[in-house]
Design an enzyme around this catalytic site. Sequence first.
Site, PDB file in Angstrom:
ATOM      1  N   ASP A  62      75.814  82.694  41.807  1.00 29.12           N
ATOM      2  CA  ASP A  62      74.733  82.613  43.020  1.00 29.12           C
ATOM      3  C   ASP A  62      73.575  82.476  42.359  1.00 29.12           C
ATOM      4  O   ASP A  62      72.535  82.298  43.203  1.00 29.12           O
ATOM      5  CB  ASP A  62      74.944  83.989  43.816  1.00 29.12           C
ATOM      6  CG  ASP A  62      76.298  84.212  44.330  1.00 29.12           C
ATOM      7  OD1 ASP A  62      76.577  83.304  45.163  1.00 29.12           O
ATOM      8  OD2 ASP A  62      76.979  85.120  43.917  1.00 29.12           O
ATOM      9  N   SER A  75      75.402  91.836  32.653  1.00 30.15           N
ATOM     10  CA  SER A  75      74.830  92.436  33.898  1.00 30.15           C
ATOM     11  C   SER A  75      75.647  93.362  34.612  1.00 30.15           C
ATOM     12  O   SER A  75      75.299  94.281  35.714  1.00 30.15           O
ATOM     13  CB  SER A  75      74.168  91.502  34.683  1.00 30.15           C
ATOM     14  OG  SER A  75      75.236  90.603  35.094  1.00 30.15           O
ATOM     15  N   GLN A 133      81.968  83.609  32.107  1.00 25.84           N
ATOM     16  CA  GLN A 133      81.224  82.336  32.828  1.00 25.84           C
ATOM     17  C   GLN A 133      81.701  80.985  32.206  1.00 25.84           C
ATOM     18  O   GLN A 133      82.031  80.903  31.258  1.00 25.84           O
ATOM     19  CB  GLN A 133      79.847  82.749  32.674  1.00 25.84           C
ATOM     20  CG  GLN A 133      79.265  83.932  33.013  1.00 25.84           C
ATOM     21  CD  GLN A 133      77.772  83.958  33.166  1.00 25.84           C
ATOM     22  OE1 GLN A 133      77.175  82.917  33.521  1.00 25.84           O
ATOM     23  NE2 GLN A 133      77.030  84.977  32.584  1.00 25.84           N
ATOM     24  N   GLU A 184      78.627  71.085  15.614  1.00 22.22           N
ATOM     25  CA  GLU A 184      80.075  70.889  15.169  1.00 22.22           C
ATOM     26  C   GLU A 184      80.494  69.531  15.210  1.00 22.22           C
ATOM     27  O   GLU A 184      81.390  69.291  14.713  1.00 22.22           O
ATOM     28  CB  GLU A 184      80.644  72.062  16.242  1.00 22.22           C
ATOM     29  CG  GLU A 184      80.331  73.455  15.740  1.00 22.22           C
ATOM     30  CD  GLU A 184      81.516  74.386  16.545  1.00 22.22           C
ATOM     31  OE1 GLU A 184      82.165  73.994  17.201  1.00 22.22           O
ATOM     32  OE2 GLU A 184      81.369  75.832  16.168  1.00 22.22           O
ATOM     33  N   HIS A 195      85.283  76.590  21.936  1.00 20.87           N
ATOM     34  CA  HIS A 195      84.478  75.164  21.770  1.00 20.87           C
ATOM     35  C   HIS A 195      85.523  74.105  21.897  1.00 20.87           C
ATOM     36  O   HIS A 195      86.284  74.097  21.105  1.00 20.87           O
ATOM     37  CB  HIS A 195      84.091  75.200  20.156  1.00 20.87           C
ATOM     38  CG  HIS A 195      82.545  75.934  20.325  1.00 20.87           C
ATOM     39  ND1 HIS A 195      81.914  76.391  18.921  1.00 20.87           N
ATOM     40  CD2 HIS A 195      81.525  76.051  21.410  1.00 20.87           C
ATOM     41  CE1 HIS A 195      80.495  76.921  19.585  1.00 20.87           C
ATOM     42  NE2 HIS A 195      80.656  76.728  20.853  1.00 20.87           N
ATOM     43  N   HIS A 201      88.768  75.485  19.351  1.00 24.39           N
ATOM     44  CA  HIS A 201      88.712  76.819  18.572  1.00 24.39           C
ATOM     45  C   HIS A 201      87.858  77.873  19.523  1.00 24.39           C
ATOM     46  O   HIS A 201      87.134  77.474  20.547  1.00 24.39           O
ATOM     47  CB  HIS A 201      88.195  76.893  17.184  1.00 24.39           C
ATOM     48  CG  HIS A 201      86.627  76.341  17.179  1.00 24.39           C
ATOM     49  ND1 HIS A 201      86.444  74.648  17.326  1.00 24.39           N
ATOM     50  CD2 HIS A 201      85.465  76.803  17.134  1.00 24.39           C
ATOM     51  CE1 HIS A 201      85.231  74.659  16.984  1.00 24.39           C
ATOM     52  NE2 HIS A 201      84.472  75.997  17.095  1.00 24.39           N
ATOM     53  N   LYS A 245      74.281  95.484  14.247  1.00 26.07           N
ATOM     54  CA  LYS A 245      73.519  94.518  13.459  1.00 26.07           C
ATOM     55  C   LYS A 245      72.340  93.899  14.426  1.00 26.07           C
ATOM     56  O   LYS A 245      72.624  93.476  15.257  1.00 26.07           O
ATOM     57  CB  LYS A 245      74.299  93.531  12.863  1.00 26.07           C
ATOM     58  CG  LYS A 245      73.874  92.651  12.163  1.00 26.07           C
ATOM     59  CD  LYS A 245      74.723  91.428  11.360  1.00 26.07           C
ATOM     60  CE  LYS A 245      73.684  90.484  10.711  1.00 26.07           C
ATOM     61  NZ  LYS A 245      73.104  91.233   9.583  1.00 26.07           N
TER      62      LYS A 245
HETATM   63  P1  H2U Z   1      76.683  88.332  32.685  1.00 26.61           P
HETATM   64  O1  H2U Z   1      78.075  87.773  32.324  1.00 26.61           O
HETATM   65  O2  H2U Z   1      75.457  88.333  31.882  1.00 26.61           O
HETATM   66  O3  H2U Z   1      76.970  89.860  33.284  1.00 26.61           O
HETATM   67  O4  H2U Z   1      76.259  87.747  34.044  1.00 26.61           O
HETATM   68  C1  H2U Z   1      77.139  87.740  35.388  1.00 26.61           C
HETATM   69  C2  H2U Z   1      76.780  86.507  36.103  1.00 26.61           C
HETATM   70  O5  H2U Z   1      77.220  86.708  37.449  1.00 26.61           O
HETATM   71  C3  H2U Z   1      75.242  86.047  36.013  1.00 26.61           C
HETATM   72  O6  H2U Z   1      75.026  84.843  35.495  1.00 26.61           O
HETATM   73  C4  H2U Z   1      76.426  86.038  38.392  1.00 26.61           C
HETATM   74  C5  H2U Z   1      75.025  86.127  37.431  1.00 26.61           C
HETATM   75  O7  H2U Z   1      74.015  85.286  37.970  1.00 26.61           O
HETATM   76  N1  H2U Z   1      76.241  86.816  39.577  1.00 26.61           N
HETATM   77  C6  H2U Z   1      76.681  86.161  40.792  1.00 26.61           C
HETATM   78  O8  H2U Z   1      76.808  85.049  40.865  1.00 26.61           O
HETATM   79  N2  H2U Z   1      76.638  86.682  42.010  1.00 26.61           N
HETATM   80  C7  H2U Z   1      76.882  88.214  42.218  1.00 26.61           C
HETATM   81  O9  H2U Z   1      76.613  88.791  43.018  1.00 26.61           O
HETATM   82  C8  H2U Z   1      76.103  88.880  41.162  1.00 26.61           C
HETATM   83  C9  H2U Z   1      76.063  88.320  39.438  1.00 26.61           C
END
Ligand code: H2U
Length: 345
Positions: free
Chosen positions: A73, A159, A166, A180, A279, A294, A309
């Site tokens: 989103d 988050s 993702q 690479e 990758h 890999h 770290k």
């Molecule tokens: P993280 O993998 O950094 O937690 O990010 C979660 C992703 O999910 C983030 O790119 C998306 C955020 O934009 N997201 C949505 O697409 N819709 C939502 O309602 C919450 C989070």
Amino acid sequence: MLKQPHRRLNPLTGEFVLVSPHRTQRPWQGRLETPAQDRRPSYDPGCYLCPGNARAGGQVNPVYESTFAFDNDFAALLPGKGDSSELAPDSLFWSEPESGLCRVVCFSPRHDLSLPELSLRELEAVLSTWTEETRVLSANPDIRYVQVFENKGEMMGCSNPHPHSQIWATQHLPNEPAKELARQRDYLVSHGRCLLADYLKEELQREERLVRVNADWVALVPFWAAWPFETLVLPRRPLRTLLDLTQDERASLADLLKGLTTRYDNLFGISFPYSMGFHQAPCDDEPHPEWILHLHFYPPLLRSATVRKFMVGYEMLATPGRDITPEAAAERLREMSESHYKAKG
Ligand code: H2U
Ligand code: ZN
């Protein structure tokens, strides 16, 4: 055992890492801090990613029962070709449009289960979803590279605790895969063989950096690892992308990932944070005989659940370094049990 400071070359990037074993405070002598227990409910009504809930953008998730993939989103990229009228690839002020697609893949409806806690069948479903996403994205003529990754844990800036990964698919080849590609290509030209196939063969003989192996896959701490417990997962057969895996290879990769991530969690008795990703060969309609698929795992923790770290100072300005040797890190991971600490209570 090498005791003197030395540097090792990462053949995949052409960059060095500084190893200072004489400085090693053997990490298992460090105090084991009591980690904050992450006790999450299996369903969280306030979670954007749980089944049936509304996301931040207002869309409502289906009541999904396995994996669930959707367009991010808040995507960092937009589809299409981009407008180059305001951008110029001009010597010191180079800019050009970048386009692409961003997807989010939830591993399971369960809010509380990370990869090592999924069953082998559920892990296979995650692998199948990543494969299908790769298939669709790489068939798109505007896409040249598909980056599948998981950013896990607050420490890594993740988050949302609902287990998810993702996928960013882009018009251009990103920095790391570009390095690479160049290095694997050079190696194929000069040796007539694949860099990572030769490397794996040698590591299987030396054994000291191996962490977990099965019939089709090998997880090891690479000779040139920069992060303390970094690992590299390699196929025994020269696969190029996720699309090349047989069903058996998907099942055995699920087995390997479950074993490896369980060892990670057991190392400090916490849900182990990391950034990991595949990758794959670029999807630019070239055959890519140089490329071997890999996975990299880059975990930030060093000595305990709370001592991480930092890649700062000399590492930012000069060369990344490490104290604990890759061989010692591999030994620590090899010693770990594959029965998950949470299952033991
Ligand atoms: P993280 O993998 O950094 O937690 O990010 C979660 C992703 O999910 C983030 O790119 C998306 C955020 O934009 N997201 C949505 O697409 N819709 C939502 O309602 C919450 C989070
Ligand atoms: Zn959730």
